[in-house]
Design a protein around this motif. Structure first.
Motif, short mmCIF file in Angstrom:
data_model
loop_
_atom_site.label_atom_id
_atom_site.label_comp_id
_atom_site.label_asym_id
_atom_site.label_seq_id
_atom_site.Cartn_x
_atom_site.Cartn_y
_atom_site.Cartn_z
N LYS A 6 26.88 40.21 58.30
CA LYS A 6 27.95 39.57 57.56
C LYS A 6 27.73 38.06 57.65
O LYS A 6 27.34 37.55 58.70
CB LYS A 6 29.26 39.95 58.23
CG LYS A 6 30.43 39.98 57.32
CD LYS A 6 31.67 40.51 58.03
CE LYS A 6 32.56 41.15 56.98
NZ LYS A 6 33.91 41.40 57.45
N PRO A 8 39.32 33.36 55.55
CA PRO A 8 38.35 34.47 55.73
C PRO A 8 37.13 34.11 56.58
O PRO A 8 36.02 34.45 56.21
CB PRO A 8 37.93 34.72 54.29
CG PRO A 8 37.94 33.34 53.66
CD PRO A 8 38.98 32.55 54.37
N ILE A 64 43.76 33.90 50.46
CA ILE A 64 42.63 34.13 51.38
C ILE A 64 41.36 34.48 50.63
O ILE A 64 40.33 34.76 51.23
CB ILE A 64 42.97 35.23 52.41
CG1 ILE A 64 43.24 36.58 51.73
CG2 ILE A 64 44.16 34.82 53.26
CD1 ILE A 64 43.36 37.74 52.71
N GLN A 65 41.41 34.45 49.31
CA GLN A 65 40.25 34.84 48.50
C GLN A 65 39.30 33.66 48.28
O GLN A 65 39.68 32.51 48.44
CB GLN A 65 40.74 35.36 47.14
CG GLN A 65 41.80 36.44 47.23
CD GLN A 65 41.27 37.75 47.76
OE1 GLN A 65 40.05 37.93 47.82
NE2 GLN A 65 42.13 38.64 48.17
N PRO A 66 38.04 33.94 47.88
CA PRO A 66 37.06 32.86 47.76
C PRO A 66 37.42 31.81 46.70
O PRO A 66 37.96 32.14 45.64
CB PRO A 66 35.77 33.58 47.36
CG PRO A 66 36.15 34.95 46.97
CD PRO A 66 37.45 35.26 47.61
N GLY A 103 34.84 32.39 50.95
CA GLY A 103 35.19 33.69 51.51
C GLY A 103 34.19 34.77 51.16
O GLY A 103 33.99 35.71 51.93
N MET A 104 33.55 34.65 50.01
CA MET A 104 32.63 35.70 49.59
C MET A 104 31.39 35.71 50.49
O MET A 104 31.02 36.75 51.03
CB MET A 104 32.22 35.49 48.13
CG MET A 104 31.62 36.73 47.51
SD MET A 104 30.86 36.45 45.90
CE MET A 104 32.16 35.66 44.98
N GLN A 128 32.18 36.97 53.98
CA GLN A 128 32.51 38.38 54.15
C GLN A 128 31.36 39.32 53.79
O GLN A 128 31.34 40.46 54.23
CB GLN A 128 33.73 38.73 53.28
CG GLN A 128 35.02 38.05 53.73
CD GLN A 128 35.47 38.51 55.09
OE1 GLN A 128 35.32 39.68 55.45
NE2 GLN A 128 35.99 37.60 55.88
N MET A 129 30.44 38.87 52.96
CA MET A 129 29.42 39.80 52.48
C MET A 129 28.30 40.00 53.51
O MET A 129 28.09 39.18 54.38
CB MET A 129 28.82 39.33 51.15
CG MET A 129 28.00 38.08 51.23
SD MET A 129 27.55 37.48 49.60
CE MET A 129 26.38 38.73 49.12
N MET A 130 27.63 41.14 53.38
CA MET A 130 26.48 41.43 54.25
C MET A 130 25.20 41.40 53.44
O MET A 130 25.16 41.95 52.34
CB MET A 130 26.61 42.82 54.88
CG MET A 130 27.72 42.95 55.89
SD MET A 130 27.78 44.64 56.54
CE MET A 130 27.13 44.36 58.16
N VAL A 145 37.34 35.14 40.82
CA VAL A 145 35.90 34.90 40.76
C VAL A 145 35.45 35.08 39.31
O VAL A 145 35.78 36.09 38.69
CB VAL A 145 35.15 35.89 41.67
CG1 VAL A 145 33.65 35.71 41.58
CG2 VAL A 145 35.62 35.73 43.12
N SER A 193 33.36 36.16 36.14
CA SER A 193 32.39 37.25 35.93
C SER A 193 31.22 36.72 35.11
O SER A 193 31.36 35.74 34.37
CB SER A 193 33.05 38.41 35.19
OG SER A 193 33.24 38.07 33.83
#
Lengths: 183, 353
Positions: B7, B31, B114-116, B170-171, B174-176, B335, B337
């Protein structure tokens, strides 16, 4: 080759872990991978989902909007993500908890009683692995051997003794869709 | 080295420890909570110190103290918490101390979401604290680059005696993704002869301070700081460029937004459009020269941000009126698209391929 997968269910069904296992398996095969969880302000018992990308090219946006596959483990997830799959994509529905059919006629839809299969194997908590087994059988995006290799890395040594029952769940999941895939 | 799936937030912690960071002071906020969680678990194992401070203000001042003693030290937070740290960051920049600060941005203003998001660009690149200072700001687009920039960030902090900010969102936190930790030798680093480590009775005491009551002294200090910032601008610009010599339109975006732009570009290329990309990796210093290399017949430059438009100011300054500029952004944790970007490009080009 690029698989863009949405995995969704309610908290506790193991959708995050299943996504991580799938991602790790892709990495074992030296593919480009990413795993992105939803981390929104969800209620307890609310929906949880993650986006997995497995690609032969570097992963662009890790956010999956045009999914090649959606794996839905409960009804709110079907309602939310049914429209996110591209034409010709795959939709895997856990019929144990979802009592309606898909409204899409341009997808390959697979109905899998994942909870029942898991209970037959002795543990409802491996319903996610049943769905994963079905997914691998349908798409062949990764090999099931890679999942075995990734298992201990994702879940740790303390869970290694659970590999046999998880293997069974993967096999049963594959079996559940085999006749449909080869039809 | 073999790859591991990590992560983003945990990778920050692992990279910091690999870089020799042994002190972490922070205060929790989503986040980015996996960073202090990781450090609280791992720092003790390598003889380091983790403190969850009573507030962000306390945490940044602990960083100030540890940096003053010459230690490799880090703090992390997300937007509202980083706002609280601004006073300390200004002091650290004024006192010329090295440290690494990680901001995993979330929606704002205020407590926001709390979002990116990417609404902290001004705060990071203009100096959110008081006074005439800048700091190096690095914006990774994937988890591997996050690891590499954290490790390099510690070196840059030591070389220039400056706070370095890693600006993610945040993205990426949080991402792996798969990462490997490259074991390269550090750059040649200057000796920390300014650190307050005790004189041993052999020299005059070192003083760490940002207070200069004599105006002449403070102006001289500012002149010295500005010379350092000029050197940073000369040496430390980092940028990724793609197809800007042949493009009809160039997209520009940093961090995770640049990946969405890349997906949009591959969609547009399939339809026959010629689209380039400039991805600033260092936001300060901003890689302005890259924009001078754009094909002069291009129809313009489209800046894409998860904000109402902040980096676009630097894009405009870099283009200096040479090409029209356009903007597409989402805010609040939304985010963009790839499809939205594709549509915006088609709108600008008016159907011309």
């Amino acid at each position: 080759m690029e698989e863009r997968i949405i995995i969704a269910g309610f908290g506790g069904q193991g959708v995050m872990a299943m996504g991580q296992l799938l991602t790790y398996s892709g990495m074992v095969e030296e593919k480009n991978v990413s795993w992105l969880p939803s981390y929104g302000p969800e209620m307890r018992g609310g929906t949880a989902n993650c986006n997995v990308t497995i690609s032969s090219d570097p992963v662009g946006s890790p956010v999956v909007v045009e999914a090649t596959t959606a794996i839905v483990l409960n009804k709110p997830s079907l309602d939310k993500f049914e429209t996110s799959v591209v034409t010709g994509g795959n939709l895997l529905i856990n019929t144990s908890l979802i009592d309606r059919k898909s409204n899409r006629d341009d997808l390959n839809v697979y109905y899998i009683p994942a909870n029942e299969i898991a209970i037959e194997l002795g543990n409802v908590r491996i319903a996610n692995m049943v769905m994963l087994g079905a997914y691998i059988e349908i798409t062949k995006a990764i090999s099931v051997d890679s999942v075995y290799k990734a298992f201990e890395k994702v879940f740790g040594e303390s869970k290694a003794h659970l590999l046999p029952i998880n293997k069974q769940a993967l096999e049963k999941g594959a079996e559940a869709v085999k006749s449909l895939v080869n039809a | 080295m073999t790859k591991v799936l990590m992560k983003g937030n945990e990778a920050v912690g692992a990279a910091a420890i690999a870089a020799g960071c042994r002190y972490f002071f922070g205060y929790p906020i989503t986040p980015q909570n996996e960073i202090p969680e990781y450090m609280s678990r791992e720092l003790g194992k390598v003889g380091g110190v983790f403190v969850q401070a009573e507030s962000e203000v306390a945490a940044i001042n602990m960083v100030y103290g540890a940096a003053g003693s010459g230690a490799r030290v880090m703090t992390s937070s997300s937007s509202p918490g980083i706002a609280l740290k601004q006073e300390g960051i200004s002091y650290i920049a004024g006192a010329e101390l090295p440290c690494v600060i990680v901001d995993m941005m979330r929606g704002g203003p205020g407590l926001g979401s709390i979002q990116p998001a990417q609404g902290d660009y001004f705060l990071a690149t203009r100096g959110g604290g008081n006074g005439d200072y800048r700091m190096i700001v690095l914006a990774p687009a994937d988890v591997q680059e996050l690891v590499d920039l954290v490790i390099e960030g510690f070196d840059l902090a030591d070389i220039y005696r400056t706070p370095v900010m890693i600006l993610g969102d945040g993205m990426i936190g949080q991402m792996m993704e798969p990462v490997e930790f490259k074991t390269e030798a550090n750059k040649e680093l200057p000796e920390k002869d300014w650190a307050t480590v005790g004189t041993g009775g052999k020299r005059k005491p070192n003083v760490i301070n940002s207070l200069y009551l004599q105006a002449e002294d403070l102006e001289n200090h500012n002149i010295k700081l500005q010379a350092k910032f000029a050197k940073i601008r000369e040496n430390e610009k980092r940028v990724e460029k793609y197809n800007i010599e042949n493009a009809d339109i160039v997209l520009t975006a940093y961090g995770t937004t640049s990946r969405i732009a890349k997906t949009a570009i591959s969609k547009l290329e399939k339809e026959g459009y010629k689209v380039g990309l400039i991805r600033p990796i260092s936001l300060y210093p901003f890689p302005n020269e890259a924009y001078e290399e754009i094909n002069e017949d291009a129809k313009g430059v489209l800046t894409i941000e998860m904000s109402s438009g902040q980096m676009i100011d630097d894009v405009r300054l870099s283009l200096n009126g040479k090409l029209p500029t356009y903007f597409y952004g989402r805010t609040g944790g939304m985010v963009p698209s790839p499809e939205e970007i594709v549509n915006k490009v088609k709108e600008i080009l008016g159907g011309d391929k």
